[in-house]
Write a protein that holds these residues in place. Structure first.
Motif, PDB file in Angstrom:
ATOM      1  N   PRO A 134     -49.602 -42.338 -41.042  1.00  0.00           N
ATOM      2  CA  PRO A 134     -49.346 -43.782 -40.900  1.00  0.00           C
ATOM      3  C   PRO A 134     -48.082 -44.087 -40.109  1.00  0.00           C
ATOM      4  CG  PRO A 134     -50.006 -43.265 -43.148  1.00  0.00           C
ATOM      5  CD  PRO A 134     -49.776 -41.954 -42.466  1.00  0.00           C
ATOM      6  N   ILE A 135     -47.075 -43.212 -40.177  1.00  0.00           N
ATOM      7  CA  ILE A 135     -45.857 -43.412 -39.393  1.00  0.00           C
ATOM      8  C   ILE A 135     -46.108 -43.069 -37.930  1.00  0.00           C
ATOM      9  CG2 ILE A 135     -43.527 -42.498 -38.992  1.00  0.00           C
ATOM     10  CD1 ILE A 135     -43.141 -42.307 -41.980  1.00  0.00           C
ATOM     11  N   LYS A 136     -46.800 -41.970 -37.701  1.00  0.00           N
ATOM     12  CA  LYS A 136     -47.058 -41.524 -36.327  1.00  0.00           C
ATOM     13  C   LYS A 136     -47.840 -42.561 -35.537  1.00  0.00           C
ATOM     14  CE  LYS A 136     -48.506 -37.361 -33.861  1.00  0.00           C
ATOM     15  NZ  LYS A 136     -49.052 -35.996 -34.008  1.00  0.00           N
ATOM     16  N   ALA A 137     -48.725 -43.289 -36.213  1.00  0.00           N
ATOM     17  CA  ALA A 137     -49.557 -44.278 -35.533  1.00  0.00           C
ATOM     18  C   ALA A 137     -48.763 -45.487 -35.059  1.00  0.00           C
ATOM     19  CB  ALA A 137     -50.680 -44.735 -36.464  1.00  0.00           C
ATOM     20  N   LYS A 138     -47.531 -45.642 -35.535  1.00  0.00           N
ATOM     21  CA  LYS A 138     -46.730 -46.824 -35.194  1.00  0.00           C
ATOM     22  C   LYS A 138     -45.996 -46.694 -33.857  1.00  0.00           C
ATOM     23  CE  LYS A 138     -47.320 -49.667 -38.647  1.00  0.00           C
ATOM     24  NZ  LYS A 138     -47.785 -51.054 -38.438  1.00  0.00           N
ATOM     25  N   ASN A 139     -46.043 -45.526 -33.215  1.00  0.00           N
ATOM     26  CA  ASN A 139     -45.376 -45.297 -31.929  1.00  0.00           C
ATOM     27  C   ASN A 139     -43.868 -45.439 -32.075  1.00  0.00           C
ATOM     28  OD1 ASN A 139     -44.583 -45.046 -29.273  1.00  0.00           O
ATOM     29  ND2 ASN A 139     -46.282 -46.247 -28.471  1.00  0.00           N
ATOM     30  N   LEU A 187     -35.057 -45.288 -39.379  1.00  0.00           N
ATOM     31  CA  LEU A 187     -35.674 -44.684 -38.202  1.00  0.00           C
ATOM     32  C   LEU A 187     -35.495 -43.172 -38.181  1.00  0.00           C
ATOM     33  CD1 LEU A 187     -34.814 -47.260 -35.397  1.00  0.00           C
ATOM     34  CD2 LEU A 187     -37.057 -46.741 -36.351  1.00  0.00           C
ATOM     35  N   VAL A 188     -34.323 -42.697 -38.598  1.00  0.00           N
ATOM     36  CA  VAL A 188     -34.104 -41.256 -38.673  1.00  0.00           C
ATOM     37  C   VAL A 188     -35.081 -40.627 -39.662  1.00  0.00           C
ATOM     38  CG1 VAL A 188     -32.484 -39.462 -39.401  1.00  0.00           C
ATOM     39  CG2 VAL A 188     -31.692 -41.341 -37.962  1.00  0.00           C
ATOM     40  N   TYR A 189     -35.270 -41.282 -40.815  1.00  0.00           N
ATOM     41  CA  TYR A 189     -36.232 -40.778 -41.801  1.00  0.00           C
ATOM     42  C   TYR A 189     -37.644 -40.765 -41.202  1.00  0.00           C
ATOM     43  CZ  TYR A 189     -39.214 -40.554 -45.910  1.00  0.00           C
ATOM     44  OH  TYR A 189     -40.192 -40.198 -46.805  1.00  0.00           O
ATOM     45  N   ALA A 190     -37.979 -41.820 -40.470  1.00  0.00           N
ATOM     46  CA  ALA A 190     -39.313 -41.881 -39.860  1.00  0.00           C
ATOM     47  C   ALA A 190     -39.506 -40.748 -38.864  1.00  0.00           C
ATOM     48  CB  ALA A 190     -39.513 -43.236 -39.185  1.00  0.00           C
ATOM     49  N   TRP A 191     -38.488 -40.453 -38.053  1.00  0.00           N
ATOM     50  CA  TRP A 191     -38.598 -39.343 -37.098  1.00  0.00           C
ATOM     51  C   TRP A 191     -38.700 -38.000 -37.822  1.00  0.00           C
ATOM     52  CZ3 TRP A 191     -40.094 -39.287 -32.351  1.00  0.00           C
ATOM     53  CH2 TRP A 191     -39.896 -40.409 -31.529  1.00  0.00           C
ATOM     54  N   CYS A 192     -38.000 -37.859 -38.940  1.00  0.00           N
ATOM     55  CA  CYS A 192     -38.091 -36.614 -39.721  1.00  0.00           C
ATOM     56  C   CYS A 192     -39.474 -36.449 -40.352  1.00  0.00           C
ATOM     57  CB  CYS A 192     -37.015 -36.596 -40.804  1.00  0.00           C
ATOM     58  SG  CYS A 192     -35.334 -36.432 -40.168  1.00  0.00           S
ATOM     59  N   ASN A 193     -40.181 -37.553 -40.536  1.00  0.00           N
ATOM     60  CA  ASN A 193     -41.538 -37.518 -41.108  1.00  0.00           C
ATOM     61  C   ASN A 193     -42.551 -37.963 -40.068  1.00  0.00           C
ATOM     62  OD1 ASN A 193     -41.337 -37.140 -44.348  1.00  0.00           O
ATOM     63  ND2 ASN A 193     -39.532 -38.219 -43.555  1.00  0.00           N
ATOM     64  N   TYR A 194     -42.307 -37.570 -38.821  1.00  0.00           N
ATOM     65  CA  TYR A 194     -43.142 -38.037 -37.714  1.00  0.00           C
ATOM     66  C   TYR A 194     -44.609 -37.643 -37.888  1.00  0.00           C
ATOM     67  CZ  TYR A 194     -44.870 -38.640 -32.954  1.00  0.00           C
ATOM     68  OH  TYR A 194     -45.600 -39.007 -31.855  1.00  0.00           O
ATOM     69  N   ASN A 195     -44.882 -36.509 -38.527  1.00  0.00           N
ATOM     70  CA  ASN A 195     -46.262 -36.050 -38.681  1.00  0.00           C
ATOM     71  C   ASN A 195     -47.006 -36.755 -39.810  1.00  0.00           C
ATOM     72  OD1 ASN A 195     -46.260 -34.199 -36.550  1.00  0.00           O
ATOM     73  ND2 ASN A 195     -45.255 -32.650 -37.804  1.00  0.00           N
ATOM     74  N   TYR A 196     -46.311 -37.597 -40.553  1.00  0.00           N
ATOM     75  CA  TYR A 196     -46.998 -38.428 -41.554  1.00  0.00           C
ATOM     76  C   TYR A 196     -47.826 -39.454 -40.788  1.00  0.00           C
ATOM     77  CZ  TYR A 196     -47.609 -41.311 -45.749  1.00  0.00           C
ATOM     78  OH  TYR A 196     -48.144 -42.023 -46.806  1.00  0.00           O
TER      79      TYR A 196
END
Length: 370
Positions: A26-31, A15-24
């Protein structure tokens, strides 16, 4: 318990990695906000399991059996399921009911979920300890009555029955946002856990006094709670590490392909970003939470060459001037990278910025020269 802590730690890293790549995209679309709330619920559910399943000496802080079991173990187990159900409800509202699910809408629905679960737990808190949860000083254990367990299990079955209805309604949503297979996998994991819990609570009334059963119950809850989170966010995170560009391009291509078949189109919002969102056919309402923002720095290469090249769409983003035979609205307000009414001339050395003097008049073919 170390193994359970390790599992939650790995999910936290993801989750930390996902937040660090929030502007990616496909990740951003996951809310991620909603997924993070689900994760926090899982953590508190696990803390409640430590007390409910007898993993610690029930003394001091841990002797407060009723608050620990009702307000941590039960409350956040219910909250975990409720947040997943709300996520499915948001998809159903947008893609099936064709209504917006805005930030205020999500807050209202989330508040309703919290209130319902709090009322359930509050009622059990006010009922006599002998009918719900009590501390047994003679055995130094937390005793949970069979009636309380059956009530909690029935409540969870009702929750997931409602979830099954929503999942069935999601079976035909567009491929770019297709959560159906993911939803089926989540539902199967939840039902497997619910069956295991039902059997454990009914067949093994004193399971917390048996080392094997209490470890099995806690580990099963932990694995199921984390698998569900990985099913939601795992693929875009994995792809962003190993196939970042290829996966994002493929994901956008699917989004563009859907736009040519359904009521999607490119629009511009006030801050200059380009959004790609589902448009309601009735009132043009937009699902804010699922907008995919394409910043002003995103560009599409021209496929032409030479001193003057016509802007050509390479196929990764469809910018046709018509969608289902209807004209694109406000084409003049689109970012340059998405316009279809431009000729692009190769800049010469020592020339001032192409955009310093604005745009000249239209050519005979109704295009601008820049």
């Amino acid at each position: 318990m170390a193994a359970c802590g390790t599992i939650y730690g790995l999910t936290a890293i993801m989750l930390v990695y996902a937040w660090c790549n929030y502007n990616y995209r496909p990740i951003k679309a996951k809310n991620l906000v909603w997924i993070t709330l689900i994760y926090i619920s899982g953590i508190l559910w696990f803390v409640g399991n430590i007390a409910a399943n007898g993993h610690v000496w029930v003394t001091g802080f841990w002797s407060h059996c009723k608050p620990l079991i009702i307000w941590l173990r039960v409350m956040f187990c219910f909250m975990y399921a409720s947040l997943i159900i709300v996520r499915f409800f948001a998809l159903d509202r947008v893609f099936n009911q064709r209504k917006p699910f805005t930030t205020w809408g999500s807050l209202i629905v989330g508040a309703i979920v919290v209130v319902v679960n709090v009322i359930y737990c509050l009622v059990n808190q006010l009922v006599s300890d002998s009918l719900t949860v009590e501390y047994r000083a003679d055995a130094i254990v937390c005793n949970v009555t069979q009636g309380f367990r059956i009530g909690a299990i029935v409540y969870q079955w009702v929750q997931w029955a409602g979830c099954a209805v929503l999942i069935y309604r999601l079976r035909n949503i567009q491929s770019s946002f297709n959560e159906f297979r993911e939803s089926i996998a989540i539902f199967l994991v939840a039902i497997a856990l619910l069956i295991e819990s039902t059997v454990t609570y009914i067949a093994f009334e004193f399971y917390s006094l048996q080392l094997g059963h209490r470890i099995q119950k806690t580990v099963t809850d932990t694995i199921a709670a984390n698998i569900i989170i990985w099913l939601i966010i795992g693929q875009p995170v994995f792809m962003s590490i190993f196939r970042r560009r290829e996966y994002e391009k493929k994901w956008i291509d699917r989004l563009a392909n859907d736009s040519s078949k359904t009521a999607y189109e490119f629009t511009s919002n006030p801050n200059g970003d380009t959004t790609f969102a589902k448009i309601n056919n009735h009132d043009d309402s937009v699902f804010d939470a699922s907008q995919l923002n394409f910043g002003a720095n995103d560009t599409i290469r021209s496929a032409g060459s030479g001193d003057q090249a016509e802007f050509i769409d390479p196929g990764s983003l469809r910018t046709d001037s018509t969608v289902h035979g209807q004209e694109m609205r406000d084409d003049e307000n689109l970012p340059i990278a998405l316009r279809t009414n431009l000729h692009i001339r190769r800049p010469m050395l020592n020339n001032p910025s192409l955009f310093a003097n604005g745009y000249p008049g239209r050519l005979q073919n109704n295009r601008h020269m820049i």
